[in-house]
Design an enzyme around this catalytic site. Structure first.
Site, PDB file in Angstrom:
ATOM      1  N   LYS A 173       0.844  -1.192   0.000  1.00 10.27           N
ATOM      2  CA  LYS A 173       0.000   0.000   0.000  1.00 10.27           C
ATOM      3  C   LYS A 173       0.880   1.243   0.000  1.00 10.27           C
ATOM      4  O   LYS A 173       1.878   1.310   0.715  1.00 10.27           O
ATOM      5  CB  LYS A 173      -0.900   0.016   1.241  1.00 10.27           C
ATOM      6  CG  LYS A 173      -2.284  -0.534   1.014  1.00 10.27           C
ATOM      7  CD  LYS A 173      -3.168  -0.279   2.224  1.00 10.27           C
ATOM      8  CE  LYS A 173      -4.588  -0.733   1.953  1.00 10.27           C
ATOM      9  NZ  LYS A 173      -5.477  -0.478   3.076  1.00 10.27           N
ATOM     10  N   GLU A 232     -19.654  -8.307   9.550  1.00 10.94           N
ATOM     11  CA  GLU A 232     -20.679  -7.635  10.336  1.00 10.94           C
ATOM     12  C   GLU A 232     -21.666  -8.620  10.971  1.00 10.94           C
ATOM     13  O   GLU A 232     -22.109  -8.417  12.105  1.00 10.94           O
ATOM     14  CB  GLU A 232     -21.432  -6.636   9.457  1.00 10.94           C
ATOM     15  CG  GLU A 232     -20.588  -5.471   8.966  1.00 10.94           C
ATOM     16  CD  GLU A 232     -19.831  -5.765   7.678  1.00 10.94           C
ATOM     17  OE1 GLU A 232     -19.153  -4.865   7.171  1.00 10.94           O
ATOM     18  OE2 GLU A 232     -19.914  -6.922   7.181  1.00 10.94           O
ATOM     19  N   ARG A 284     -25.766  -5.069   6.697  1.00  9.10           N
ATOM     20  CA  ARG A 284     -25.286  -6.413   6.390  1.00  9.10           C
ATOM     21  C   ARG A 284     -25.510  -7.385   7.547  1.00  9.10           C
ATOM     22  O   ARG A 284     -25.438  -8.587   7.368  1.00  9.10           O
ATOM     23  CB  ARG A 284     -23.797  -6.360   6.027  1.00  9.10           C
ATOM     24  CG  ARG A 284     -23.463  -5.331   4.976  1.00  9.10           C
ATOM     25  CD  ARG A 284     -22.019  -5.377   4.545  1.00  9.10           C
ATOM     26  NE  ARG A 284     -21.885  -6.184   3.350  1.00  9.10           N
ATOM     27  CZ  ARG A 284     -20.736  -6.439   2.751  1.00  9.10           C
ATOM     28  NH1 ARG A 284     -19.604  -5.973   3.259  1.00  9.10           N
ATOM     29  NH2 ARG A 284     -20.687  -7.179   1.660  1.00  9.10           N
TER      30      ARG A 284
END
Length: 625
Positions: free
Chosen positions: A284, A370, A398
């Site tokens: 990243k 979730e 979700r």
């Protein structure tokens, strides 16, 4: 660095991927470098998601070089990593408008480009969609390819494994690429590993592998031995056992910043049959040291100077609602060791960094899961602990089934701190938290609170924590009106509103019933209109006494919420009054029946006519009609 495209001699010639594919392979490293430099210059001047895209530059170039996009379908998971993809697919000149009102969407978006196969914003959807496309491609019989690109965080979610389990079972031709920028196996990357990946994906190895299985199929002992030998070989060079067990042919890990190596491997894998899995190691923030060293801090950035080693300091302002929550969580945990805090991979965004350091045994980051987060809280509550689930409004969607069945139906004391409720802003329709009041208030055994400022938020969190049932405190992204926050924690009376302003007229005409943090706009509008203002505080249960008073003393009622009007708090007011036989002209202000696009919160409030001027305009029009 400059965004003047003439400074990028190769990139300026690439307006579509077809032009990229016309270049010789040996020029791709230069293309990737120009793409990275252009991305650095553009995002630093316009703001936006940053570190993820820098890490996916070579992979993006290689994918569009090998695959015949848009005929072949690339499905990006989440989309933070898709800025380079947008630049290479005809949107280079518009990239400076990304995340801004009427500008490019922050994520891949089907309405924006034929190259954006799936509109995304929430994670872990790419493999399911890619499999669906692969099934359709097999029916078409035209040789269309399907590729899902998923990050190491997103692949931890149950939905990704559900999709892989199905793909491995039905054996359709598709490729899943794991863009891994965080796992500890990065030391395996190198020339030897890339070479082995090419061998494993090449025609000689594949022919031997598939042919050997057919030849040895009638000789069980030898077949079993050959299978074990293959697994042993792969086990030594690639940690892909779990993906192999799911039915995928695993290749990797390989260097995700070697664009030529990526192209060679992808070309080999393109012709392979059945579900394929390529493990790519990237970094990243690649190419910009500050982002490499702090990928979380540089995940999404404001405008900044590339020559500086740090992002600009944030202007001093009132604390964000996320910080109010984080501070309350620490204060509460210091008093109660039974408090357990749960987050689905949103530690920084939810303001839980300090808590995770001070109370590590009471802190649980479940990754992007979730559903699991909510039922995990259920288990804790069953055993007498006090779970607090910190979750974004759109991510709570979700876990809706678990909220109903595992928490509310069993009447368990779980507190939901619902962040990013209402208008979120630049992340657009996938992140606007404009549905939670509507989908929550129909659930029994649930108390729902909407703070109007920072102190109300703190006291409501405490109130919900003390209840012996499920409770929701929902608050927006960003800062409050800068009210004094009391260090003391006092439980509010459940279902009790407060009147903030009383009309000065003898004949009181308008009563504004506020739900949540639009209260400042509502109060400003009330001053100009000489209206009364009730801060309702609770969406469930409603303050029936306050409603009756407002209806009896005023000619018109106006409800205000940063939720969709359909089924929201205003609808609840109308239902409640109707049940009492009270009928009063009532204007419902909130989000209309549409998905709210991206822009700043201020711009979107103005556009939706939920700022002071917009509220006044709508009320005047309602009364006049």
């Amino acid at each position: 660095m400059s965004t003047d495209i003439n400074r990028y001699p190769r990139l300026r010639l690439i307006n579509e991927p077809e032009e990229l594919r016309s270049l010789p392979l040996n020029e791709l490293p230069e293309v990737a470098q120009e793409l990275r430099d252009f991305l650095l210059a553009s995002v630093s001047q316009s703001s936006g998601h940053f570190a993820s895209g820098l890490g996916a530059v070579e992979l993006t170039v290689a994918l569009h070089y090998v695959y015949n996009t848009p005929f072949d379908k690339l499905i990006w998971d989440v989309g933070h990593q898709a800025y380079p993809h947008k630049i290479l697919t005809g949107r280079r000149e518009q990239i400076s408008s990304i995340r801004q009102l009427n500008g490019l969407h922050p994520f891949p978006w089907r309405e924006e480009s034929e190259y954006d196969t799936l509109s995304v914003g929430h994670s872990s959807t790419s493999i399911s969609a890619a499999l669906g496309i692969a099934i359709a491609a097999a029916q078409e019989g035209k040789g269309r390819k399907s590729v899902a690109i998923i990050g190491d965080g997103a692949i931890t979610a149950g939905m990704a494994f559900e999709a892989m389990n199905h793909a491995g079972h039905i054996k359709k031709d598709m490729l899943v690429i794991l863009n891994d920028n965080d796992m500890s196996i990065s030391e395996n990357v190198g020339a030897l590993n890339s070479h082995l990946a090419k061998i494993l994906s090449g025609s000689v190895y594949t022919s031997f592998r598939e042919g050997g299985k057919k030849i040895l199929s009638s000789v069980p002992p030898i077949k079993e031995l050959a299978s074990k030998a293959e697994e042993h070989l792969k086990g030594m060079i690639a940690p892909g056992t779990i993906f192999e067990e799911l039915g995928f042919n695993y290749i990797g890990p390989i260097d995700g910043h070697d664009v030529v190596g990526l192209v060679n491997t992808l070309k080999n894998m393109r012709s392979l049959k059945g579900p394929q899995f390529l493990h790519v190691i990237t970094k990243k923030g690649k190419g910009y040291k500050p982002a490499e060293n702090d990928p979380i801090g540089y995940h999404a950035v404001p405008k900044f100077d590339l020559t500086k080693t740090q992002l600009p300091a944030k202007k001093a302002c009132s604390p964000s609602y996320s910080k109010i929550f984080g501070d309350w969580l620490c204060d509460m945990a210091a008093q109660d060791k039974k408090l357990m805090a749960i987050t689905p991979a949103m530690r920084e965004g939810s303001g839980m960094v300090e808590f995770s350091k001070r109370f590590p045994k009471q802190y649980f980051d479940v990754a992007i899961a979730e559903q699991h987060a909510i039922t995990l809280a259920t288990g804790m509550a069953i055993q007498g602990y006090k779970p607090v689930v910190a979750i974004y409004s759109t991510f709570l969607q979700r876990g809706y089934d678990q909220l109903i069945h595992d928490v509310a139906l069993q009447n368990l004391p779980v507190l939901f701190a619902v962040d990013r409720a209402g208008i979120v802003g630049a992340d657009g329709p996938t992140h606007q938290g404009t549905f939670d009041l509507s989908f929550l208030r129909c659930i029994p055994n649930l108390v729902i609170m909407t703070p109007s400022d920072e102190n109300e938020c703190r006291q409501m969190l405490y109130t919900g924590y003390q209840l012996n049932q499920a409770a929701v405190v929902r608050y927006p992204r960003g800062n409050g009106p800068d009210v004094q926050v009391s260090a003391e924690m006092t439980a509010l009376e459940i279902g009790k509103a407060r009147q903030l302003r009383r009309s000065k007229a003898d004949k009181q005409k308008i009563a504004i019933l506020n739900f949540g943090t639009l209260c400042q706009y509502a109060t400003e509008a009330a001053e100009i209109l000489d209206a009364s203002v009730y801060d309702m505080r609770f969406v469930k249960p409603l303050d029936l006494q306050a409603l009756k008073q407002a209806a009896s003393e005023h000619d018109y009622l106006v409800t205000i919420e940063d939720n969709c009007i359909a089924g929201g708090a205003g609808s609840s007011v109308l239902e409640t009054l109707a049940q009492q036989g009270i009928f009063k002209p009532t204007l419902l202000l909130g989000v209309p029946d549409e998905f709210v696009k991206h822009g700043s919160q201020t711009e979107l409030y103005r556009q939706l006519k939920l700022d002071t001027d917009g509220i006044i305009e709508q009320i005047k029009h309602f009364i006049a009609s």
